[in-house]
Design a protein around this motif. Structure first.
Motif, mmCIF file in Angstrom:
data_model
loop_
_atom_site.group_PDB
_atom_site.id
_atom_site.type_symbol
_atom_site.label_atom_id
_atom_site.label_comp_id
_atom_site.label_asym_id
_atom_site.label_seq_id
_atom_site.Cartn_x
_atom_site.Cartn_y
_atom_site.Cartn_z
ATOM 1 N N ALA B 211 0.476 -1.329 0.161
ATOM 2 C CA ALA B 211 -0.084 -0.426 -0.142
ATOM 3 C C ALA B 211 0.638 1.640 0.045
ATOM 4 O O ALA B 211 0.477 2.399 -0.674
ATOM 5 N N PHE B 212 2.197 1.558 0.771
ATOM 6 C CA PHE B 212 2.411 2.626 0.569
ATOM 7 C C PHE B 212 3.709 3.030 -0.416
ATOM 8 O O PHE B 212 3.477 1.372 -1.408
ATOM 9 N N HIS B 213 4.018 3.179 -0.662
ATOM 10 C CA HIS B 213 5.198 3.998 -1.353
ATOM 11 C C HIS B 213 6.795 3.015 -1.518
ATOM 12 O O HIS B 213 7.771 3.204 -2.807
ATOM 13 N N LYS B 214 6.641 2.405 -0.560
ATOM 14 C CA LYS B 214 8.083 1.724 -0.231
ATOM 15 C C LYS B 214 7.243 0.531 -0.025
ATOM 16 O O LYS B 214 7.020 0.276 1.254
ATOM 17 N N TYR B 221 8.189 1.774 7.819
ATOM 18 C CA TYR B 221 7.562 2.943 8.647
ATOM 19 C C TYR B 221 7.467 2.112 9.774
ATOM 20 O O TYR B 221 7.270 3.926 10.897
ATOM 21 N N ASN B 250 2.026 1.467 -3.898
ATOM 22 C CA ASN B 250 1.081 1.835 -4.146
ATOM 23 C C ASN B 250 -0.013 1.132 -4.545
ATOM 24 O O ASN B 250 -1.024 0.950 -5.468
ATOM 25 N N PHE B 251 0.072 0.016 -3.887
ATOM 26 C CA PHE B 251 -1.494 -0.788 -4.028
ATOM 27 C C PHE B 251 -2.283 -1.585 -2.920
ATOM 28 O O PHE B 251 -1.157 -2.150 -2.405
ATOM 29 N N VAL B 252 -2.945 -0.869 -3.163
ATOM 30 C CA VAL B 252 -4.253 -1.473 -1.676
ATOM 31 C C VAL B 252 -4.830 -2.683 -1.855
ATOM 32 O O VAL B 252 -5.749 -1.657 -3.107
ATOM 33 N N THR B 301 5.744 6.685 11.845
ATOM 34 C CA THR B 301 6.095 6.772 9.750
ATOM 35 C C THR B 301 6.076 8.067 9.731
ATOM 36 O O THR B 301 7.137 8.223 8.851
ATOM 37 N N ARG B 302 5.697 9.273 10.242
ATOM 38 C CA ARG B 302 6.045 10.649 9.558
ATOM 39 C C ARG B 302 8.263 10.588 9.836
ATOM 40 O O ARG B 302 9.189 11.197 9.159
ATOM 41 N N MET B 306 8.797 8.868 6.514
ATOM 42 C CA MET B 306 8.764 10.299 5.416
ATOM 43 C C MET B 306 9.584 10.913 5.749
ATOM 44 O O MET B 306 10.088 12.168 5.221
ATOM 45 N N LYS B 307 10.386 10.954 6.761
ATOM 46 C CA LYS B 307 11.633 10.547 6.837
ATOM 47 C C LYS B 307 11.762 12.611 7.802
ATOM 48 O O LYS B 307 13.020 13.645 7.257
#
Lengths: 285, 502
Positions: B211-214, B221, B250-252, B301-302, B306-307
């Motif tokens: 689901a996430f981009h990584k 995360y 990016n796939f849920v 996660t932030r 998201m660094k």
């Protein structure tokens, strides 16, 4: 994937983008949204509603206002560019059935997500009354598209430059006073507008759905950053919403939560402004 | 109740020098080591960054044993015939075998032995709760009456994995000829990675949906860089890609595509659900939705994914805090507290309603948190959060507790002390009291049986109520550990491979 197929400036700071995304285009239903980010590292993930989709072409349409860091950067992209990350469709779809008369109130760019909902309501056999609200004539978007769907279309502007000079709550109240009164109201727009729409329909007991756009990170229920108070309960906008009973939403709490990072964002912006000024000065010299 | 910080800090150089001398002494002996001699070898301390320095950076805290330290630590092992340590390991690694190989300076053999049972040794060596698993029944620890003096199996596992990564050109495991069958793996945390590797090895095509981009799930995360460097996780993912596993980010599943569509429309022969326990629990107390109150998931996660800790480069903001309260006593609570320290909070308080003995966090994390200045308050809990006119949290009303009778978990149940309320000032509250199972798959998949808590019900082969659909990891177990998730992944992969061989 995620190629921008077309871009159009709808008004000052408001942009429409058609993005290639075949899977989202075929799966999305009214009321759902996407999350995008512009790079893998350091970029921010932001939720945006889906204004339209074309499953044949395999594209979705988003409409956004360039106000924050990410939306401003997004506005700099053009047709042919790619969006690094795009995920969706997220959120539960709008509950659509034949209610009777449905009033759809779209404020500002809230008209964009209202479009597929109004379409769906019309298709389900409802009489659809649409109220579009904007600060001024330049900021009225999707009027033609909405006119195609609406049995009745009312436009209000704050400054009276187009349509009626009033807030959307006025025609909404008038509609509630009609006999028969509307069977459902759906309001999407700035939180304050949704708050007052819900307050306007409450005395008439017209069920009112609002669609919330809160701070989000993942959009799948994992972070809980999007939580809102509905009735006495805590709900997650991303998985329980984004649509809720407007009469139960604690809008004041939601608006305060939306401002969680105002201080930091302002600092960031100021730093950017400062940088831009330096660049401007350097260019001039 | 506040507790003091731990022992004095030894630098990595000091520890390395000491170990070098000790090892030379042992190697110069002519007769073999007797159990008495092994017991006398000092337990090797893990070299770590200086607490004051690491409060200001995100780099890994523990730097790992030197080869000398590893060999000394391995020599402490008595090579018990009955190997109680193995019984404590959820994936039953041949612990005496790999420890003996390290003692004998054969690090390649050590890692080969570990890899027979574990796919992620560099990760597990760092994040496993060894003191309640393999190290708990260790004879050395029992003899010295201190579980912290057991042979440091986890550190040795990490040493072997790190040694291989740094010294051997890694090659992707061999893949059998293509079978033409496709398997979908949902999620990319530890359970999913194991399934992907084990199923791919049999020659089936594997697609991971994230689901996430990584990819990496909780290892990316959730667990911070200072405890698990992201490059280690990335290497595991690169290995999978090299084996030919396809990763769709990016796939849920449940949204972008329904689970059943994967089989009915997209041609997947089997599906593994490893979506984790991603739905943060809150306490249902007044004021919980005030500004400045976060789930640990969001806060971490932030910072991790998201660094946001890199305030110059990151676009994702993270709350600027002065006085932080972290609620909870698990690893996630420690991670959140230590992240808050690194983000510049003046004071970070960890509030836990039982005592330190009952904390589910790893002993090492508790120790590190204290060294970094996190202030521990046990037998206390939040009762209510209080905000100002801007809706921001400013105070927390707390309640004191005492321990009563043991509850269903076997731990003594905390009982509130009536009238013990007091108010403390906080501008940030991070809730780290666990996760419920993520509802997305359940909500969008008819016929998938779950418990009343939303955990997917599986049989002993990890099979769900839907044909050809398997599940494992936290979505089955509730919030658990990387190693348990891995064990479930192993089992699920075996079932899938058997199913597809028919």
């Amino acid at each position: 994937m995620n190629k921008i197929l077309a871009k159009k400036k709808l008004s000052e700071n408001v942009f429409m983008m058609q993005i290639e995304s075949p899977l989202i285009a075929s799966e999305r239903l009214p009321g759902q949204f996407i999350i995008l980010s512009l790079s893998d590292d350091y970029a921010e993930r932001i939720p945006l509603t889906i204004a339209d989709a074309d499953p044949v072409k395999g594209s979705i349409t988003i409409i956004f206002q360039a106000v924050g860091k990410t939306t401003k950067n997004l506005a700099k992209l053009d047709a042919g560019d790619k969006i690094a990350n795009l995920v969706g469709p997220l959120g539960s779809p709008t509950h659509i059935e034949k209610f009777g008369t449905v009033v759809c109130i779209g404020g500002g760019i809230g008209v964009a997500p209202m479009h597929p909902i109004a379409q769906g309501m019309k298709k389900a056999g409802n009489k659809v009354v649409i109220i579009i609200g904007a600060r001024s004539k330049d900021l009225v978007i999707m009027e033609d598209e909405m006119r195609k769907i609406a049995d009745e279309l009312i436009i209000c502007t704050d400054d009276g430059s187009y349509g009626r000079k009033t807030l959307v709550t006025e025609p909404l109240k008038e509609l509630c006073e009609r006999s028969p009164k509307p069977d459902l109201a759906v309001a999407i727009g700035p939180p304050i507008m949704m708050k007052f729409c819900a307050a306007a329909t409450k005395p008439y007991n017209v069920p009112t759905v609002v669609s919330l756009n809160t701070i989000m990170v993942d959009g799948t229920g994992m972070c809980g950053g999007c939580r809102v108070t509905v009735g006495k309960e805590t709900k997650f906008v991303c998985v329980d919403g984004p649509e809720f009973d407007g009469h139960l939403v604690d809008f004041d709490n939601m608006m305060k939560r939306l401002n969680s990072y105002k201080k930091q964002e302002k600092l960031h912006d100021e730093k950017d402004c400062h940088l831009n000024q330096q660049i401007e000065t350097a260019r001039k010299n | 109740m506040t507790t003091e910080t731990a022992h004095t800090h030894h630098t990595a150089e000091e520890l390395a020098d000491l170990a070098k001398k000790q090892l030379a002494g042992i190697l110069s002996r002519t007769e073999p080591l007797k159990p008495k001699d092994r017991l006398a070898i000092p337990a090797q301390e893990m070299p770590a960054q200086d607490p004051n320095a690491r409060r200001k950076n995100m780099s890994e805290v523990a730097s790992g044993y030197t080869a000398d330290q590893a060999r000394l630590e391995a020599m402490r092992c008595l090579q018990c015939k009955n190997a109680p340590c193995m019984a404590g390991c959820p994936v039953r690694i041949d612990i005496p075998g790999f420890v003996d190989a390290i003692a004998k300076n054969d690090f390649q053999k050590a890692i080969d032995i570990i890899k027979r049972n574990s796919l992620l040794p560099a990760v597990c060596g760092r994040v496993c709760p060894q003191e309640t698993q393999c190290q708990e029944p260790c004879t050395i620890g029992k003899s010295l009456k201190d579980v912290e003096k057991s042979v440091s199996i986890g550190r040795l596992e990490r040493f072997a994995a790190d040694w291989e990564r740094e010294n051997v050109k890694m090659k992707a495991p061999e893949v059998k000829p293509a079978t033409g069958k496709k398997v979908a793996v949902i999620g990319s945390g530890p359970a999913s990675l194991v399934v992907a590797a084990d199923v791919r090895r049999e020659g089936h095509a594997v697609t991971i949906f994230e689901a996430f981009h990584k990819p990496g799930g909780v290892m990316i995360y959730g667990i911070p860089e200072f405890r698990l460097p992201k490059k280690i996780v990335q290497m595991e993912i690169d290995t999978l890609t090299a084996m030919g596993v396809e990763i769709k980010t990016n796939f849920v599943i449940g949204r972008t595509r329904k689970l059943k569509d994967l089989m009915d429309k997209d041609g997947y022969s089997a599906v593994f659900v490893g979506t984790g326990a991603g739905l943060p629990k809150f306490m249902n107390i007044e004021g919980e939705n005030l500004v400045g109150v976060f789930s640990a998931n969001e806060y971490l996660t932030r910072s991790n994914l998201m660094k946001a800790y890199d305030k110059e480069k990151a676009h994702t903001p993270i709350y600027s805090s002065r006085k932080v309260a972290v609620l909870g006593g698990g690893n996630v609570a420690m991670d959140a507290a230590r992240t808050a320290v690194r983000l510049g909070a003046e004071e970070v308080h960890l509030i836990y309603r039982r005592t330190e003995k009952e904390m589910p966090a790893r002993i090492e994390e508790v120790g590190h948190a204290k060294e970094e200045g996190v202030i521990f308050h046990t037998l206390e809990n939040a009762k209510r959060l209080i905000g100002n006119e801007f809706g921001c949290v400013t105070h927390m009303e707390c309640l004191r507790y005492e321990l009563g009778e043991p509850d269903s978990s076997g731990r003594r149940k905390p009982v509130e002390i009536k009238g013990s309320e007091f108010i403390a000032e906080f501008d940030t509250v991070i809730v780290a009291i666990g996760n419920d199972s993520n509802p997305l798959i359940k909500q969008t998949t008819n016929g998938l049986n779950t418990t009343k808590w939303g955990n997917i019900i599986v049989d002993e082969n990890q099979k769900t109520s839907i044909d050809r659909v398997f599940a494992g990891g936290d979505i089955v177990l509730g919030a658990a550990t990387v190693i348990l998730a891995m064990g479930e992944g192993r089992r699920a992969a075996k079932s899938i491979n058997e199913l597809l061989a028919k």
